[in-house]
Design an enzyme around this catalytic site. Structure first.
Site, PDB file in Angstrom:
ATOM      1  CG  ASP A 183      44.223  49.197  25.365  1.00  0.00           C
ATOM      2  OD1 ASP A 183      45.116  48.354  25.564  1.00  0.00           O
ATOM      3  OD2 ASP A 183      43.312  49.420  26.176  1.00  0.00           O
ATOM      4  CG  HIS A 254      45.918  48.698  28.853  1.00  0.00           C
ATOM      5  ND1 HIS A 254      45.561  47.524  28.224  1.00  0.00           N
ATOM      6  CD2 HIS A 254      45.467  48.606  30.128  1.00  0.00           C
ATOM      7  CE1 HIS A 254      44.905  46.749  29.090  1.00  0.00           C
ATOM      8  NE2 HIS A 254      44.853  47.381  30.245  1.00  0.00           N
ATOM      9  CD  GLU A 324      43.167  44.966  32.820  1.00  0.00           C
ATOM     10  OE1 GLU A 324      42.319  44.096  33.121  1.00  0.00           O
ATOM     11  OE2 GLU A 324      43.305  45.394  31.656  1.00  0.00           O
TER      12      GLU A 324
END
Length: 550
Positions: A183, A254, A324
């Protein structure tokens, strides 16, 4: 009746309280049962002091109770894979599994029937005798995917902690550990051809203390990673306990930890990527991968090493994240805009879909299956890809109706980083209030699904995001006891939806809390957090209102 969790499909015990008294029993392991026999000798042997020797051929058992292990594949025809039967008389104990996994779960039930003391690592009393209730258990799981997602990227969990969690999953008859390995805040797996991923990407200079609204910082550098040897050990340890490990490498969002290690992976015509460090904050980061062939080749190299570490027979799925992914840098990047024109895709959303489709095909060519968060549905998927439905049920419903396999993990129900009560003592409160009872009432198969689509629901998993879980104790507090409720949801089959008896489960939890105590789990007590489990003055992110309906 013994207080078993998860609740078995069928259990009947002698009404007179009859018991089989075991005092240094024999262990007769039939063909194919060697793995469970090793586990019993190691775990029960440690807790009781028993040697569990095999019976000697041609010799009587000398009055000692014999625990017999056997595979009985015909059980699968009636009850399905991972099913088992356990029968106890006053003279013997018989464990039979449809397959090695089913036999292993029979052994887990045996350990629960022997009482909390059977979970110790050494005997707590010199008395080696144990009482086992006379009776019968017939059992099988409802779903084949019964998982926990553990985020080791935000806060690293050392290898021993991961092995401990594998044991805890196995004790609850869960069979998937989804490891979130990369991440913005850290890269946690050694890739030998790209050493800077761990030399640089595994370490951040500090961490925000609490939610991103908190003004507090922990100035201690944080990091860590698993060597390839560590990963092989984790995978082998899990396989012995019939737990599949699903690795996650996030693309294209990410990804700041990877870009900090290799700046050329980022959108260099928009951002000075050479100045980036591993991110020290929480939330959605704007630094995403550049849509270039060089980036694809880089990550193909990453996945090539990953596939060697996670063999197909124990880890057929590879998770690629896909969630995301902000598009601002691609909108501003001349290179990204040219790439959109070259590929003929539908804008920046199409570019994200192109990333996912590339690795979908790449993995399929190597006999693996891609799985990703439900954003990967945007732009379409190849038939073999599967979806982790986290933004409620909608993504899972759409995926299942389109013919894709689905793992249900809706944030509003099974995100265990969400707080367990609404009081002021909950440490760094996050998200919705989701009590033990709320998790127990989670239903993985939405009623809106057609029967054919419902068959696409592989199962469910609970997700544990660790931004505000700085150590193992905090993870324990958020995960337990709610993971016990989740385990019953995905294991125990009901006659009809909505018929779960929470009062009965709560009563059975009385014994289970004692098991968790013996196992050293720092769970949330029913009365609330203990003093050292609180984090006074540290902001969280509570949400108001109720989640949308299914």
């Amino acid at each position: 009746m013994p207080e078993l969790i998860p609740q078995p499909r069928y259990a009947r015990f002698a009404p007179d309280g009859g018991a089989c008294v075991l005092d240094d029993p024999l262990l007769d392991a039939g063909p194919g049962t060697e793995g469970t026999a090793r586990w019993l000798r190691r775990e029960l042997g440690a807790a009781t002091g028993w040697d569990l020797p095999a019976p000697e051929a041609g010799h009587a058992d000398g009055g000692r109770v014999v625990i017999r292990l056997a595979l009985r594949p015909e059980l699968a025809r009636g009850a399905g894979a991972e099913s088992y039967e356990l029968r106890v008389t006053r003279e013997r104990v018989l464990l039979e599994g449809a397959d090695p996994a089913g036999l292993f779960y029979a052994a887990q039930t045996l350990r629960q029937l022997l009482g909390p003391e059977a979970h110790r690592r050494a005997p707590a009393t010199p008395d080696r005798r144990r009482r086992l209730p006379v009776g019968e258990v017939r059992d099988a799981p409802r779903f084949g995917w019964r998982g926990l997602m553990l985020d080791v990227a935000r806060h690293f969990m050392p290898k021993d902690g991961v092995l401990r969690y594998i044991d805890l999953l196995a004790a609850h008859k869960l069979n998937v550990l989804h490891l979130h390995l990369t991440d913005d805040q850290g890269w946690r797996i050694e890739i030998k051809r790209h050493p800077r991923l761990t030399e640089v990407g595994a370490w951040r200079p500090r961490s925000r203390w609490g939610h991103r609204a908190s003004p507090l910082w922990n100035e201690t550098p944080h990091g860590g990673f698993y060597t390839q040897e560590d990963v092989r050990e984790i995978v082998a340890y899990a396989a012995e306990r019939h737990v599949r490990v699903v690795p996650e490498i996030d693309v294209p969002g990410h990804s700041q930890a990877a870009i900090a290690a290799y700046p050329e992976l980022g959108n260099t015509d928009v951002v000075d990527t050479a100045a980036l460090q591993v991110w020290d904050d929480w939330g959605i980061n704007e630094n995403v991968l550049a849509p270039t062939e060089a980036v694809l080749r880089f990550y193909e190299g990453v996945f090539e090493e990953l596939l060697e570490l996670f063999p197909a027979e124990v880890s057929p799925f590879v998770h690629v994240g896909g969630d995301e992914c902000p598009k601002e840098q691609w909108r501003a990047s001349a290179l990204a805009q040219e790439r959109i024109r070259e590929l003929g895709v539908d804008g920046e959303d199409g570019l994200q879909s192109w990333f996912i489709r590339h690795f979908d095909g790449w993995l399929a060519e190597r006999g693996r299956r891609l799985i990703g968060w439900d954003e990967i549905l945007e732009g379409g998927l190849a038939p073999g890809a599967a979806v982790s439905s986290w933004r409620g049920y909608a993504g899972g419903i759409a995926a299942a109706e389109a013919g894709h396999d689905v793992v249900m993990c809706p944030e509003q129900h099974v995100y265990l980083d969400h707080r367990q009560a609404g009081g002021p003592d909950e440490p760094m409160p996050i998200g919705y209030v989701r009590t033990l009872e709320d998790v127990y009432r989670f239903e993985p198969v939405p009623p809106k699904l057609s029967p054919e689509a419902a068959s696409r629901v592989l199962g469910a998993q609970a997700n544990v995001w660790t931004e505000v879980m700085e150590n193992q104790s905090r993870v324990d507090y958020q995960v337990f006891p709610r993971l016990a409720a989740f385990a019953e949801v995905v294991w125990s089959r009901l006659p009809e939806p909505g018929e779960r008896d929470y009062a009965d489960f709560e009563a059975r939890m009385g014994a289970h809390y004692r098991r968790l105590d013996v196992l050293g789990v720092d769970y949330r007590r029913p009365g609330g957090p203990l003093p050292w489990q609180r984090r006074p003055g540290v902001l969280g992110r509570p949400m108001e209102g109720e989640p949308p309906n299914v």
